[in-house]
Design an enzyme around this catalytic site. Structure first.
Site, PDB file in Angstrom:
ATOM      1  N   ALA A   9       0.866  -1.178   0.000  1.00  0.00           N
ATOM      2  CA  ALA A   9       0.000   0.000   0.000  1.00  0.00           C
ATOM      3  C   ALA A   9       0.902   1.227   0.000  1.00  0.00           C
ATOM      4  CB  ALA A   9      -0.897   0.013   1.233  1.00  0.00           C
ATOM      5  N   CYS A  10       0.489   2.259  -0.696  1.00  0.00           N
ATOM      6  CA  CYS A  10       1.260   3.507  -0.692  1.00  0.00           C
ATOM      7  C   CYS A  10       0.299   4.655  -0.431  1.00  0.00           C
ATOM      8  CB  CYS A  10       2.023   3.692  -2.002  1.00  0.00           C
ATOM      9  SG  CYS A  10       1.007   4.000  -3.446  1.00  0.00           S
ATOM     10  N   PRO A  11       0.838   5.812  -0.012  1.00  0.00           N
ATOM     11  CA  PRO A  11      -0.044   6.931   0.333  1.00  0.00           C
ATOM     12  C   PRO A  11      -1.020   7.337  -0.762  1.00  0.00           C
ATOM     13  CG  PRO A  11       2.152   7.343   1.162  1.00  0.00           C
ATOM     14  CD  PRO A  11       2.234   6.090   0.302  1.00  0.00           C
TER      15      PRO A  11
END
Length: 106
Positions: A9-11
């Site tokens: 997951a990334c921002p």
């Protein structure tokens, strides 16, 4: 056979989430390992890990740039936290470290 599960997951929830998943899958498969990567991107969870996937896993990889949803699923499992950029750019090195760790605990 070594079994790895991961959650990426990334921002922003877009490109890096999927690039990291692809890089980790490729690096694990190159070692002949079974691998399943769940993505938590802008469109929600995809390729969701089952309870069986988690129980069978020798190692769990979680990206740490943003909170992972339902992280409590991994309680008690050996866990590696990596930056999303490292998962994209250094997946082979991550797998080598995991291999060394698993060899020491075998």
């Amino acid at each position: 056979m070594t079994k790895i599960v991961a959650v990426t997951a990334c921002p922003s929830g877009v490109a890096h989430t999927y690039m990291a998943a692809e890089a980790l899958e490729s690096a694990a498969k190159a070692k002949g390992w079974q691998v399943k990567v769940e993505t938590q991107g802008s469109i929600g969870q995809e390729n969701v890990l089952t309870a069986e996937d988690i129980v069978d896993a020798d190692m769990v990889i979680l990206t740490k740039d943003i909170g992972i949803q339902f992280e409590e699923r991994f309680t008690g499992k050996p866990l590696v936290r990596v930056n999303i950029s490292d998962a994209v750019k250094r997946a082979d090195a991550i797998m080598n470290k995991i291999q060394s760790h698993l060899a020491q605990t075998a």
